[in-house]
Write an enzyme that holds these catalytic residues in place. Structure first.
Site, PDB file in Angstrom:
ATOM      1  N   GLY A 298      10.212  -3.110 -27.651  1.00  0.00           N
ATOM      2  CA  GLY A 298      10.494  -4.393 -27.033  1.00  0.00           C
ATOM      3  C   GLY A 298       9.818  -4.549 -25.692  1.00  0.00           C
TER       4      GLY A 298
ATOM      5  N   PRO B 158      15.872   7.358  -7.242  1.00  0.00           N
ATOM      6  CA  PRO B 158      15.211   8.668  -7.243  1.00  0.00           C
ATOM      7  C   PRO B 158      14.132   8.730  -6.167  1.00  0.00           C
ATOM      8  CG  PRO B 158      15.217   7.691  -9.452  1.00  0.00           C
ATOM      9  CD  PRO B 158      15.609   6.613  -8.482  1.00  0.00           C
TER      10      PRO B 158
ATOM     11  N   TYR C  79       5.601  -2.600  -5.987  1.00  0.00           N
ATOM     12  CA  TYR C  79       6.639  -1.688  -6.499  1.00  0.00           C
ATOM     13  C   TYR C  79       7.874  -1.695  -5.581  1.00  0.00           C
ATOM     14  CZ  TYR C  79       8.394   2.796  -8.424  1.00  0.00           C
ATOM     15  OH  TYR C  79       9.149   3.786  -8.995  1.00  0.00           O
TER      16      TYR C  79
ATOM     17  N   GLY D  76       9.782   1.449 -15.730  1.00  0.00           N
ATOM     18  CA  GLY D  76       9.065   1.046 -14.518  1.00  0.00           C
ATOM     19  C   GLY D  76       7.622   1.496 -14.576  1.00  0.00           C
TER      20      GLY D  76
HETATM   21  N1  CAA Z   1      -0.210   5.749   5.505  1.00  0.00           N
HETATM   22  C1  CAA Z   1      -1.076   5.178   6.364  1.00  0.00           C
HETATM   23  N2  CAA Z   1      -2.376   4.955   6.077  1.00  0.00           N
HETATM   24  C2  CAA Z   1      -2.796   5.302   4.855  1.00  0.00           C
HETATM   25  C3  CAA Z   1      -1.932   5.884   3.908  1.00  0.00           C
HETATM   26  C4  CAA Z   1      -0.593   6.112   4.275  1.00  0.00           C
HETATM   27  N3  CAA Z   1       0.308   6.669   3.437  1.00  0.00           N
HETATM   28  N4  CAA Z   1      -2.650   6.106   2.784  1.00  0.00           N
HETATM   29  C5  CAA Z   1      -3.902   5.682   3.000  1.00  0.00           C
HETATM   30  N5  CAA Z   1      -3.986   5.204   4.264  1.00  0.00           N
HETATM   31  C6  CAA Z   1      -5.167   4.635   4.932  1.00  0.00           C
HETATM   32  C7  CAA Z   1      -6.335   5.582   4.811  1.00  0.00           C
HETATM   33  O1  CAA Z   1      -6.300   6.529   5.847  1.00  0.00           O
HETATM   34  C8  CAA Z   1      -7.512   4.632   4.928  1.00  0.00           C
HETATM   35  O2  CAA Z   1      -7.684   4.291   6.280  1.00  0.00           O
HETATM   36  P1  CAA Z   1      -9.155   3.945   6.825  1.00  0.00           P
HETATM   37  O3  CAA Z   1      -9.611   2.745   6.036  1.00  0.00           O
HETATM   38  O4  CAA Z   1      -8.918   3.683   8.267  1.00  0.00           O
HETATM   39  O5  CAA Z   1      -9.973   5.168   6.533  1.00  0.00           O
HETATM   40  C9  CAA Z   1      -7.004   3.376   4.218  1.00  0.00           C
HETATM   41  O6  CAA Z   1      -5.565   3.473   4.231  1.00  0.00           O
HETATM   42  C10 CAA Z   1      -7.466   3.281   2.802  1.00  0.00           C
HETATM   43  O7  CAA Z   1      -7.161   4.517   2.173  1.00  0.00           O
HETATM   44  P2  CAA Z   1      -7.726   4.873   0.763  1.00  0.00           P
HETATM   45  O8  CAA Z   1      -9.208   4.738   0.754  1.00  0.00           O
HETATM   46  O9  CAA Z   1      -7.113   6.163   0.290  1.00  0.00           O
HETATM   47  O10 CAA Z   1      -7.134   3.674  -0.100  1.00  0.00           O
HETATM   48  P3  CAA Z   1      -7.158   3.569  -1.611  1.00  0.00           P
HETATM   49  O11 CAA Z   1      -7.159   2.123  -1.882  1.00  0.00           O
HETATM   50  O12 CAA Z   1      -8.180   4.410  -2.245  1.00  0.00           O
HETATM   51  O13 CAA Z   1      -5.770   4.243  -2.048  1.00  0.00           O
HETATM   52  C11 CAA Z   1      -3.434   4.287  -2.456  1.00  0.00           C
HETATM   53  C12 CAA Z   1      -4.564   3.752  -1.571  1.00  0.00           C
HETATM   54  C13 CAA Z   1      -3.772   4.159  -3.958  1.00  0.00           C
HETATM   55  C14 CAA Z   1      -2.205   3.471  -2.222  1.00  0.00           C
HETATM   56  C15 CAA Z   1      -3.211   5.778  -2.147  1.00  0.00           C
HETATM   57  O14 CAA Z   1      -3.021   5.902  -0.769  1.00  0.00           O
HETATM   58  C16 CAA Z   1      -2.007   6.349  -2.860  1.00  0.00           C
HETATM   59  O15 CAA Z   1      -2.069   6.701  -4.022  1.00  0.00           O
HETATM   60  N6  CAA Z   1      -0.867   6.484  -2.148  1.00  0.00           N
HETATM   61  C17 CAA Z   1       0.361   6.961  -2.712  1.00  0.00           C
HETATM   62  C18 CAA Z   1       1.202   5.833  -3.122  1.00  0.00           C
HETATM   63  C19 CAA Z   1       2.502   6.363  -3.674  1.00  0.00           C
HETATM   64  O16 CAA Z   1       3.229   7.099  -3.049  1.00  0.00           O
HETATM   65  N7  CAA Z   1       2.834   5.984  -4.908  1.00  0.00           N
HETATM   66  C20 CAA Z   1       4.015   6.457  -5.540  1.00  0.00           C
HETATM   67  C21 CAA Z   1       3.780   6.514  -6.996  1.00  0.00           C
HETATM   68  S1  CAA Z   1       5.105   7.363  -7.821  1.00  0.00           S
HETATM   69  C22 CAA Z   1       6.385   6.309  -7.693  1.00  0.00           C
HETATM   70  O17 CAA Z   1       6.285   5.195  -7.274  1.00  0.00           O
HETATM   71  C23 CAA Z   1       7.701   6.850  -8.136  1.00  0.00           C
HETATM   72  C24 CAA Z   1       8.730   6.626  -7.116  1.00  0.00           C
HETATM   73  O18 CAA Z   1       9.569   5.776  -7.302  1.00  0.00           O
HETATM   74  C25 CAA Z   1       8.758   7.486  -5.938  1.00  0.00           C
END
Ligand code: CAA
Length: 255
Positions: free
Chosen positions: A69, A192, A162, A99
């Site tokens: 579904g 979580p 999200y 999710g």
């Molecule tokens: N805090 C502050 N700045 C950050 C940062 C952070 N956490 N992460 C990246 N940046 C900055 C980088 O330093 C970079 O800065 P500059 O441009 O000055 O160099 C800029 O942001 C861009 O960074 P990226 O090139 O890495 O950006 P991107 O577009 O390639 O990737 C992203 C960004 C995909 C969000 C990556 O940072 C990421 O995967 N982050 C993790 C996100 C996360 O925690 N997701 C959880 C998934 S699991 C889930 O959601 C389950 C749950 O419920 C917990």
């Protein structure tokens, strides 16, 4: 030893990381468990994967039904609920667990990434809850357990979509809890933290390692640690808990 009860539990996204642990736990608790999986018309492999998931569980002695579904689509869920009602019975415990993530900073986020996450993670909670509560009200008993996220509480770089959806669940939960408080139905959220599932393992390794280093317990959570809380909230012992949020995040966020 499993003692069967006469309650039916539906877990959306039941074949996924946390969903699987919830299904297994509720089955062991004695529920008749139904795991929803994604609309296979979009990708036939989802149906095949779900069938394999069911067969693997049957081999382990765990008989969880599967039902397809699209949980953000009212018609699709109406059909799914009818199927469950006809084959098994009405739903007593609904776990809104499904999710997805489509992480990107807002500067790079596409409208598709925004809407897909809001539909799957939040609109689904409305649709599925709406379609089970009439029967729960008739019976005077029910449990709705919404799986939110630590990132709905604290925000996360790259997750405006999200975090907005997961945060939206809190308002939904508290409002519906008020509406159903006199009807024997509780509505709660579990939030979580970073849990050891394919969703978290999909984060780039260096980013994930950095996140883990910030978790006071120094590790990811286990899906079973979330399932245990679902089991408790579904039980009769938890009947006075409603509108609450239970954070399970290894100390990552305390509020
Ligand atoms: N805090 C502050 N700045 C950050 C940062 C952070 N956490 N992460 C990246 N940046 C900055 C980088 O330093 C970079 O800065 P500059 O441009 O000055 O160099 C800029 O942001 C861009 O960074 P990226 O090139 O890495 O950006 P991107 O577009 O390639 O990737 C992203 C960004 C995909 C969000 C990556 O940072 C990421 O995967 N982050 C993790 C996100 C996360 O925690 N997701 C959880 C998934 S699991 C889930 O959601 C389950 C749950 O419920 C917990």
């Amino acid at each position: 030893m499993r003692t069967k009860n006469n309650r039916v539990a539906l877990v959306t996204g039941g074949t996924g990381g946390i969903g699987t642990a919830i299904c297994e736990k509720l089955y062991k608790d004695g529920y008749t468990v139904v795991a929803n999986y994604r609309d296979f018309t979009k990708a036939m492999k989802w149906r095949e994967e779900a069938k394999k998931w069911r067969d693997d569980h049957l081999r382990m002695g765990i008989d969880v039904k599967i039902v397809e579904g699209n949980i953000s689509d009212f018609k699709s869920v109406s059909r799914m609920m009818e199927e469950i009602r006809d084959d098994i019975g009405t739903v007593d415990v609904l776990v809104n667990n499904a999710g997805i993530t489509r992480d990107a900073p807002l500067t790079k986020m596409t409208p598709e990434q925004w809407f897909e996450v809001i539909e799957t993670n939040l609109n689904s909670v409305f649709v599925c809850s709406k379609l089970v509560i009439d029967e729960m009200i008739k019976k005077g008993w029910g449990r709705i357990i919404n799986i939110s996220s630590v990132n709905g509480q604290k925000g996360q770089f790259g997750q405006t979509n999200y975090a907005a959806a997961k945060s939206g669940m809190y308002g939904f939960t508290k409002s519906l809890a008020l509406e159903l408080a006199k009807k024997g139905i509780s509505v709660n959220t579990i939030s979580p933290g970073y849990t050891s599932t394919p969703m978290v393992m999909a984060i780039k390794e260096d980013v994930r390692e950095k996140i883990i280093s910030q978790i006071p317990m120094g590790r990811l959570g286990f899906p079973e640690e979330i399932a245990g809380a679902v089991s408790y909230l579904a039980s009769d012992e938890a009947k006075y808990i409603t509108g609450a949020n239970l954070a399970i995040n290894g100390g990552l966020h305390m509020f």
